[in-house]
Design a protein around this motif. Structure first.
Motif, short mmCIF file in Angstrom:
data_model
loop_
_atom_site.label_atom_id
_atom_site.label_comp_id
_atom_site.label_asym_id
_atom_site.label_seq_id
_atom_site.Cartn_x
_atom_site.Cartn_y
_atom_site.Cartn_z
N GLY A 144 -6.42 -5.13 7.33
CA GLY A 144 -5.06 -4.79 7.73
C GLY A 144 -4.58 -5.56 8.94
N GLY A 145 -3.34 -5.26 9.33
CA GLY A 145 -2.70 -5.96 10.43
C GLY A 145 -2.81 -5.22 11.75
N TYR A 146 -2.20 -5.80 12.74
CA TYR A 146 -2.17 -5.28 14.12
C TYR A 146 -1.44 -3.94 14.13
CZ TYR A 146 -1.69 -5.90 19.26
OH TYR A 146 -1.76 -5.80 20.63
N LYS A 147 -2.13 -2.90 14.58
CA LYS A 147 -1.61 -1.53 14.65
C LYS A 147 -1.35 -0.92 13.27
CE LYS A 147 0.27 0.22 18.15
NZ LYS A 147 1.19 0.75 19.18
N SER A 148 -1.92 -1.50 12.22
CA SER A 148 -1.83 -0.91 10.88
C SER A 148 -3.10 -0.14 10.58
CB SER A 148 -1.62 -2.01 9.83
OG SER A 148 -0.41 -2.69 10.05
N ASP A 149 -3.10 0.59 9.46
CA ASP A 149 -4.30 1.33 9.09
C ASP A 149 -4.52 1.25 7.58
OD1 ASP A 149 -2.75 3.36 7.77
OD2 ASP A 149 -2.42 4.34 9.70
N MET A 150 -5.59 1.88 7.11
CA MET A 150 -5.98 1.74 5.71
C MET A 150 -5.25 2.71 4.78
SD MET A 150 -9.79 3.41 5.67
CE MET A 150 -10.23 4.86 6.63
N GLU A 151 -4.16 3.31 5.27
CA GLU A 151 -3.37 4.21 4.44
C GLU A 151 -1.97 3.64 4.19
OE1 GLU A 151 -4.65 6.82 3.02
OE2 GLU A 151 -6.57 6.70 4.07
N GLY A 152 -1.78 2.35 4.41
CA GLY A 152 -0.48 1.74 4.19
C GLY A 152 -0.18 1.53 2.71
N SER A 153 1.09 1.30 2.41
CA SER A 153 1.51 1.21 1.00
C SER A 153 0.86 0.05 0.26
CB SER A 153 3.04 1.08 0.93
OG SER A 153 3.50 -0.06 1.62
N LYS A 154 0.66 -1.08 0.91
CA LYS A 154 0.09 -2.24 0.22
C LYS A 154 -1.36 -1.98 -0.18
CE LYS A 154 1.30 -5.27 3.44
NZ LYS A 154 2.32 -4.56 4.25
N VAL A 155 -2.16 -1.48 0.75
CA VAL A 155 -3.57 -1.27 0.42
C VAL A 155 -3.74 -0.12 -0.56
CG1 VAL A 155 -3.98 0.20 2.45
CG2 VAL A 155 -5.90 -0.96 1.35
N LEU A 156 -2.90 0.89 -0.49
CA LEU A 156 -3.05 2.02 -1.42
C LEU A 156 -2.68 1.62 -2.84
CD1 LEU A 156 -1.78 5.10 0.64
CD2 LEU A 156 -4.13 4.35 0.20
N VAL A 157 -1.68 0.76 -3.00
CA VAL A 157 -1.35 0.33 -4.36
C VAL A 157 -2.45 -0.56 -4.92
CG1 VAL A 157 -0.04 -1.80 -3.86
CG2 VAL A 157 0.61 -0.37 -5.80
N LEU A 158 -3.10 -1.33 -4.07
CA LEU A 158 -4.23 -2.14 -4.53
C LEU A 158 -5.45 -1.26 -4.85
CD1 LEU A 158 -4.11 -5.21 -2.11
CD2 LEU A 158 -3.51 -5.15 -4.54
N ASP A 159 -5.67 -0.24 -4.03
CA ASP A 159 -6.78 0.68 -4.29
C ASP A 159 -6.58 1.39 -5.63
OD1 ASP A 159 -9.07 2.14 -3.95
OD2 ASP A 159 -8.34 3.33 -2.27
N ASP A 160 -5.36 1.78 -5.90
CA ASP A 160 -5.05 2.44 -7.16
C ASP A 160 -5.26 1.49 -8.34
OD1 ASP A 160 -3.93 4.81 -8.56
OD2 ASP A 160 -2.33 3.42 -9.08
N TRP A 161 -4.78 0.25 -8.20
CA TRP A 161 -4.98 -0.75 -9.25
C TRP A 161 -6.48 -0.98 -9.49
CZ3 TRP A 161 -7.43 -5.52 -8.79
CH2 TRP A 161 -7.35 -6.34 -9.92
N ALA A 162 -7.24 -1.10 -8.40
CA ALA A 162 -8.68 -1.34 -8.53
C ALA A 162 -9.38 -0.19 -9.24
CB ALA A 162 -9.29 -1.56 -7.14
N ALA A 163 -8.96 1.04 -8.94
CA ALA A 163 -9.58 2.20 -9.57
C ALA A 163 -9.34 2.20 -11.08
CB ALA A 163 -9.02 3.48 -8.96
N HIS A 164 -8.16 1.78 -11.48
CA HIS A 164 -7.83 1.78 -12.90
C HIS A 164 -8.44 0.61 -13.66
CE1 HIS A 164 -4.71 4.76 -11.72
NE2 HIS A 164 -4.90 5.19 -12.95
N THR A 165 -8.80 -0.43 -12.97
CA THR A 165 -9.36 -1.62 -13.64
C THR A 165 -10.87 -1.74 -13.47
OG1 THR A 165 -8.88 -2.98 -11.69
CG2 THR A 165 -7.20 -2.91 -13.43
#
Length: 267
Positions: free
Chosen positions: A43-64
Motif C-alpha cells: 500500500g501507499g503512504y498513510k494507507s492500509d490493507m482495507e482500501g478499495s483497491k486491495v479489497l477488490v483484488l482480494d475478492d478476485w483472488a478468492a474467486h479465482t
C-alpha cells in the motif's frame, strides 16, 4: 469469498536495535491453483490493507483460487508502532519480512503510490539475495508509483518555510486533499536518501505494468513516463487514465486494475 486469516508478524528487535520489535498485521490466503500464483499488495503512504483497491483484488483472488497477502506497514492501519517513527528502511524491512516468511511460489506484486517505490526496492533486494534467475516475482503492477518520493515529491518541493520548520522541529505537516495532513519527518527524508534510484536503470527481471492517472495531483504522470524509460531491460506497459486521479478507485479504475492483474497473473 474465502475468509483470510489476520495474523501478526514481529519485525525488527535485532541485537543492535534499541527499539522494540514492530508488530506487523497481515492477511494471508494461500493459492489453491496448480501454478501457485499469488498476489502481494503493498500500500501507499498513510494507507492500509482495507482500501478499495486491495479489497477488490482480494475478492478476485478468492474467486479465482489465487493466493493473496496484504499487510499494514508499522504505524499504518492496525500494525504496531507510531507513524512518525516510520522510514523507508523500516517499511522495506517489513515488506521483505512478509514476502519471505508468508509467501511462497510465484508472486504478482502490486504497489500503490509509495508502495510502488517499495515494490521496486523489494524486487531489487530479492534479486540481490537469490539471483534474477531464481526470482519468485512473476510480475509487477504499479499504481501511480511514487518512486524516490522523499526527494522528488517531498523535499525538493518544500518551500523555505517548510524546510525551516523541519530543521527546527524535525517534522513538517503537509496539507493533504485526502484527509489529515501528512506528517513528514526529518528521519523519513534523511533515511530515504539511501534508497533513491535517481537516474539509474532499474532491472526487475519480470513484466511491469504501470497504471497512472493524468489528473493525479500527487504523483505527476510524467514521472511514470520517465520510469518506463528506466525499466529499459524489462517488458513494460503504461496505461494512462485521462480523467484518473491519484487514487484510481472509481468503479472503472478498479475494473482496469483487476483486468491488469488478471493478465499479469496469467489467469
Amino acid at each position: 469469498m474465502t475468509a483470510t486469516q489476520k495474523q501478526i508478524l514481529c519485525v525488527g528487535n535485532q541485537p543492535n536495535e534499541r527499539e522494540e520489535a514492530r508488530a506487523i498485521a497481515f492477511h494471508h490466503r494461500p493459492s489453491t491453483r496448480p501454478d501457485g500464483v499469488s498476489l502481494l499488495w503493498m500500500g501507499g503512504y498513510k494507507s492500509d490493507m482495507e482500501g478499495s483497491k486491495v479489497l477488490v483484488l482480494d475478492d478476485w483472488a478468492a474467486h479465482t483460487g489465487h493466493g493473496c497477502t496484504r499487510f499494514d506497514y508499522s504505524g499504518h492501519g492496525i500494525s504496531g508502532g507510531a507513524f512518525t517513527d516510520g522510514t523507508i528502511s523500516k517499511w522495506l524491512e517489513e515488506s521483505l519480512a512478509i514476502f519471505n516468511a508468508q509467501t511462497s511460489g510465484p508472486q504478482v506484486v502490486i504497489g500503490s503510490s509509495m508502495g510502488g517505490w517499495l515494490a521496486l526496492l523489494l524486487v531489487r533486494a530479492h534479486i540481490k539475495s537469490v539471483g534474477i534467475e531464481n526470482s519468485r516475482i512473476k510480475g509487477l503492477v504499479l499504481i501511480a508509483p511514487a518512486v524516490d518520493m522523499t526527494k522528488d515529491l517531498m523535499w525538493d518541493l518544500f518551500d523555505d518555510a517548510a524546510k525551516k520548520e523541519m530543521a527546527e522541529t524535525g517534522l513538517f505537516l503537509q496539507p493533504s486533499d485526502y484527509g489529515d495532513p501528512y506528517e513528514i519527518t526529518r528521519d523519513l527524508i534523511e533515511d530515504g536518501k539511501q534508497h533513491l534510484f535517481g537516474d539509474d536503470l532499474i532491472e526487475t527481471g519480470c513484466p511491469v505494468h504501470i497504471l497512472q492517472g493524468i489528473k493525479d495531483d500527487a504523483v505527476p504522470w510524467q514521472s511514470s513516463v520517465d520510469l518506463v524509460a528506466r525499466l529499459a531491460q524489462d517488458d513494460v506497459s503504461l496505461t494512462l487514465v485521462k480523467d484518473g486521479d491519484h487514487r484510481l478507485s472509481r468503479d472503472e479504475d478498479l475494473a482496469l486494475l483487476v483486468r491488469t492483474v488478471e493478465v499479469m497473473a496469467g489467469a
